[in-house]
Enzyme design. Structure first.
Site, mmCIF file in Angstrom:
data_model
loop_
_atom_site.group_PDB
_atom_site.id
_atom_site.type_symbol
_atom_site.label_atom_id
_atom_site.label_comp_id
_atom_site.label_asym_id
_atom_site.label_seq_id
_atom_site.Cartn_x
_atom_site.Cartn_y
_atom_site.Cartn_z
ATOM 1 N N GLU A 132 0.837 -1.210 0.000
ATOM 2 C CA GLU A 132 0.000 0.000 0.000
ATOM 3 C C GLU A 132 0.873 1.263 0.000
ATOM 4 O OE1 GLU A 132 -4.283 -1.298 1.820
ATOM 5 O OE2 GLU A 132 -2.849 -0.475 3.251
ATOM 6 N N GLU A 164 -6.133 -7.085 -1.545
ATOM 7 C CA GLU A 164 -6.770 -7.031 -0.232
ATOM 8 C C GLU A 164 -8.222 -6.607 -0.383
ATOM 9 O OE1 GLU A 164 -4.875 -4.731 2.774
ATOM 10 O OE2 GLU A 164 -2.845 -5.385 2.243
#
Length: 596
Positions: free
Chosen positions: A174, A281
């Protein structure tokens, strides 16, 4: 993005003049379907087991968590790796290189495919924190590049020595704001790119078949992804796959609000950069709302599967097994009794590409601007853009429609630029026509009906100057990337106006993305139905799951059926059109019926 709260932690449709139609397709287990990744990130599992947290299947029988996941359709495991983590903190530590090798070997031996997620930190790395490992804290930028390479190569070599070849390797976790702060912040994208490329080079040196993933959060935010990957491309970044996180829960909205934006972004990334895409995710509050999370997971899998040319690789649930009494994590998919929630059954569903619309079927939402049943500034299904905040007032619906009550109008008493548009995603590739009824005062610098972002050059047509309704159209829109943006654009002087109504975008020839049409349709009966609907299962099928949806996609009922008595109780449904998904081992069919 993951947040941790630790241990305190109108008339019926059938009444309209819509002809009864049936649509059916068979989504067989082709090579593409077999390789679609249905994944789980299980970084907490080793410590849960070490602290006597047990796992039970739906029948209450204690089992290996990996086996339960496998029985729920999971075929891939994702594991995070930290450099030198705390070995006493259950939740925020462990996931050391040695532990990851142990868990990856175990997963590989059970037949799972592997994704390894390098955080390049001693604990969590995400958009709000990208802390360097303590051992690297005083290193120069040159040494940091060597650190990234050496650490990546070391972990992959240890995996290789245990017979494990990860299919995917994430370089960074991320990282919309970069990694290894401050040297690797996006404010110095050149340095960030050099760090990422060192990770890429290490992966390819040790495990050349592994695909390198670059991963950002907020997968529904197309501008976020374009900004990052445009800069990465300009700086010579090397990668194979674009990874996304998608958490509607953290967006404070239901998935239905943003799923179309996720689909658009998936398609745009695959088309714009020529890369494969993966949802690395996903998660939701499966304990509080298992059905909603189930529906979200099915929708996300379908969105990824529908990316044109097989570029959608799969979907990973983040820490489904991490039930709250261990982690305090709200978005796990396990109950505190050790059993998986019903949301996990979504991974048993075979993902499907959208069925091709029949030739001539309008795919636009609210094409006649009647959905709000009132004049409004923000018509349902449409998006507005203006060059200033004040100029949004130029875009509105009002009475005086071409064939019904309302129309869209562009007008303002001062000069303005405004656009009203829809982005349609999940379109089967092929040729489309756009047409609309229009009026215009003339005098604008530009006033156009347009189609763009479909894989080719923008097409547009100028609106004729007319006070009576006239129909204009754009033909030959060749969709090659599964999407199309259509709209009305005005660059106007004070008091210039135009009107827009009954807009249509429809296919003229369609090529399915992945689904293969069945040779003949099986028809449910009686049709229309009153109390019971009998389904026709494929030859040789013994049982199936029947799921009934409204034509707007709302789940109405689900039940198991047997070939000997494949009937569904529809007595409680209101009158109207419905879709029933008949799903069994190796097949999925969609049938339409009318409830009267």
């Amino acid at each position: 993005m993951k947040t941790f709260l630790l241990a305190s932690c109108c008339p019926p449709l059938w009444a309209h003049s819509i002809g009864l139609w049936l649509l059916l397709f068979l989504s067989s287990l082709t090579a593409s379907a077999q390789t679609f990744a249905k994944g789980a990130d299980t970084g907490w599992l080793q410590q849960m087991e070490a602290n006597n947290y047990y796992f039970y299947n739906d029948q209450g029988i204690r089992q290996d968590c990996f086996q339960i996941l496998k029985d729920k359709g999971i075929n891939s495991i994702r594991l995070r790796v930290w450099v030198n983590p705390s070995m006493v903190d259950w939740v925020n530590g462990h996931c050391s290189p040695a532990e990851v090798v142990t868990m990856a070997t175990r997963a590989k031996n059970m037949g799972f495919r592997l994704m390894i997620d390098f955080h390049y930190s001693d604990s969590w790395a995400d958009p709000g924190q990208q802390n360097k490992p303590a051992a690297w804290a005083g290193h120069s930028f040159t040494q940091l590049q060597a650190d990234v390479y050496d650490h990546t190569a070391s972990v992959l070599t240890a995996l290789k020595n245990n017979g494990v070849t990860p299919e995917w390797v994430q370089v960074g976790n991320e990282i919309p704001n970069g990694m290894l702060w401050p040297e690797g912040r996006t404010t110095n994208f050149g340095q960030l790119t050099q760090l990422l490329n060192k990770g890429y080079d290490a992966v390819k040196a040790v495990s050349p078949t592994s695909k390198v993933v670059i991963h950002l959060d907020k997968g529904n935010d197309n501008a976020r992804f374009r900004s990052f990957f445009d800069q990465l491309t300009a700086n010579g970044g090397k990668y194979d796959v674009i990874g996304m996180s998608y958490y509607p829960f953290w967006l404070n909205q239901d998935y239905s609000v943003s799923i179309s934006s996720l689909q658009y972004n998936l398609n745009d990334m695959a088309s714009r950069y020529g890369k494969e895409v993966i949802v690395a995710e996903v998660g939701g509050d499966a304990v509080a709302a298992p059905q909603n999370v189930y529906d979200m997971l099915v929708a996300v899998q379908n969105a990824v599967y529908a990316v044109p040319n097989g570029k959608g690789l799969g979907v990973f649930y983040w820490e489904p097994e991490g039930y709250r009494s261990f982690s305090g994590y709200q978005l796990s998919a396990w109950s505190n009794d050790g059993k998986p929630t019903a949301a996990m059954n979504a991974f048993l569903v075979t993902p499907t590409a959208p069925a091709p619309p029949a030739s001539g079927t309008n795919v636009l939402a609210n094409p006649g601007f009647e959905a709000n049943n009132a004049a409004t500034q923000t018509p349902t299904g449409w998006t507005s853009w203006a060059n200033t905040t004040a100029n949004y007032a130029a875009d509105k619906t009002e009475a005086g429609g071409q064939a019904s009550t309302y129309r869209l109008t562009h007008w303002l008493g001062s000069a303005y630029q405004v656009s009203t548009y829809q982005v349609k995603t999940g379109l089967p590739n092929g040729s489309y026509t756009l047409r609309a009824w229009v009026q215009s005062s003339g005098g604008q610098t530009a006033c156009q009906l347009y189609a763009k972002n479909f894989g080719g050059a923008e097409k547009n047509v100028n609106l004729p100057v007319t006070s009576t309704w006239a129909q204009v159209q754009i033909t030959g829109i060749q969709v090659t990337n599964g999407q199309c943006e259509i709209g009305l654009w005005s660059d106007a002087n004070a008091n210039n106006w135009c009107n827009f109504d009954n807009v249509e975008l429809f296919s003229t020839t369609v090529t399915a993305i992945r689904a293969t049409a069945a040779p003949a349709a099986r028809t449910p009966y009686p049709n229309p139905a009153t109390d019971r609907l009998t389904l026709s299962l494929p030859t040789g099928a013994t049982e199936a799951t029947a799921t009934v949806y409204s034509l707007t996609g709302k789940l109405m009922l689900r039940q198991s059926v047997q070939a000997a008595a494949a009937t569904v109780d529809v007595s409680r449904l209101t009158a109207g059109f419905y879709q029933v998904r008949v799903e069994g081992k190796g097949y999925l069919e969609v049938q339409k019926f009318v409830k009267q």
